[in-house]
Motif scaffolding. Sequence first.
Motif, PDB file in Angstrom:
ATOM      1  N   ALA A  90      45.379 -30.763 -11.989  1.00 51.16           N
ATOM      2  CA  ALA A  90      44.068 -30.250 -11.581  1.00 51.16           C
ATOM      3  C   ALA A  90      43.641 -29.141 -12.541  1.00 51.16           C
ATOM      4  N   VAL A  91      43.195 -29.536 -13.737  1.00 47.34           N
ATOM      5  CA  VAL A  91      42.759 -28.579 -14.747  1.00 47.34           C
ATOM      6  C   VAL A  91      41.265 -28.741 -14.973  1.00 47.34           C
ATOM      7  N   GLU A  92      40.524 -27.658 -14.794  1.00 49.90           N
ATOM      8  CA  GLU A  92      39.089 -27.658 -15.080  1.00 49.90           C
ATOM      9  C   GLU A  92      38.902 -27.243 -16.528  1.00 49.90           C
ATOM     10  N   HIS A  93      38.173 -28.054 -17.283  1.00 51.29           N
ATOM     11  CA  HIS A  93      37.933 -27.773 -18.698  1.00 51.29           C
ATOM     12  C   HIS A  93      36.541 -27.168 -18.884  1.00 51.29           C
ATOM     13  N   THR A 207      48.916 -24.937 -18.012  1.00 48.72           N
ATOM     14  CA  THR A 207      48.329 -24.580 -16.724  1.00 48.72           C
ATOM     15  C   THR A 207      48.177 -25.836 -15.876  1.00 48.72           C
ATOM     16  N   GLY A 208      47.872 -25.661 -14.588  1.00 45.16           N
ATOM     17  CA  GLY A 208      47.718 -26.807 -13.687  1.00 45.16           C
ATOM     18  C   GLY A 208      49.010 -27.560 -13.479  1.00 45.16           C
ATOM     19  N   ARG A 209      50.136 -26.845 -13.448  1.00 39.14           N
ATOM     20  CA  ARG A 209      51.442 -27.491 -13.342  1.00 39.14           C
ATOM     21  C   ARG A 209      51.978 -27.432 -11.911  1.00 39.14           C
ATOM     22  N   SER A 213      46.332 -25.677  -9.417  1.00 42.41           N
ATOM     23  CA  SER A 213      45.124 -25.872 -10.214  1.00 42.41           C
ATOM     24  C   SER A 213      45.139 -24.896 -11.379  1.00 42.41           C
ATOM     25  N   GLY A 214      44.358 -25.189 -12.395  1.00 40.51           N
ATOM     26  CA  GLY A 214      44.286 -24.321 -13.555  1.00 40.51           C
ATOM     27  C   GLY A 214      42.967 -24.506 -14.276  1.00 40.51           C
ATOM     28  N   GLU A 215      42.772 -23.672 -15.278  1.00 38.33           N
ATOM     29  CA  GLU A 215      41.520 -23.699 -16.019  1.00 38.33           C
ATOM     30  C   GLU A 215      41.827 -23.610 -17.506  1.00 38.33           C
TER      31      GLU A 215
END
Length: 256
Positions: A90-93, A207-209, A213-215
Amino acid sequence: MVGTPGRTLDHLRQGSLDLGAVRFLVLDEADEMLDQGFARDVEAILSHTPDARQTALFSATMPNWVANTAKQYLRNPVKVEIDDGLREPAVEHLVYSIQRDDKMNALRSLLDGRNGDPILVFGRTKHGVRKLAKKLDALGYPVGALQGNLSQGARERVMRGFRSGAAPILVATNVAARGLDVNGIGQVINYDLPDSERLFTHRVGRTGRMGRSGEAVTFVTPDEERKWREIQRGLGRRFPHRPWRARSSSVGRGLG
């Protein structure tokens, strides 16, 4: 035994390590280990191991050239994709077109909006990482710098500060794109673009691991637009991007 190629070779040459009884050999980050920077050292290490061994290659990315090179070392290999069928991280780019002179202020805006999670900032060169970390430190940000010229002791001190939260902002070269064992990195910032889609994948994969969630924020200057298009082609994916506007009304995780 776990070791880097260079250090392992040092021990072999000094006679302090004997690999004659090795039964299992693993090349972690195989795409890096078989690249031209390490391939010769890896071959030298393999020459010290028995032919009757089991060899495994592990990597998050496995380009075709790695598969072709691997044929030299593997016999009747089986390919195992352990993440097949699992949901995407769940990584927002967030990708921003930005002028080079505006990057520092943009980075400060992002850091000022941090929510307490560790932040990893990627630069391109060792000198650039040191310079950027010094600037941030002078401005009062709790920052550490990680790059390949550090001694092992210095590297461990930097990582202790990052893991403990004493210096929750880490500016790093691609040395931090692989194998970095830090839980809960909330944001990765590509202050400088990586040279390939493979490095982009490894960077944002910090990130997002583990279900979090991550960005991932990426700055693209006008002279980097061509490289960014190449990275997107290599990934088979296009990311929407927008111009950076200084002092955006929403910063950090609220962007978008």
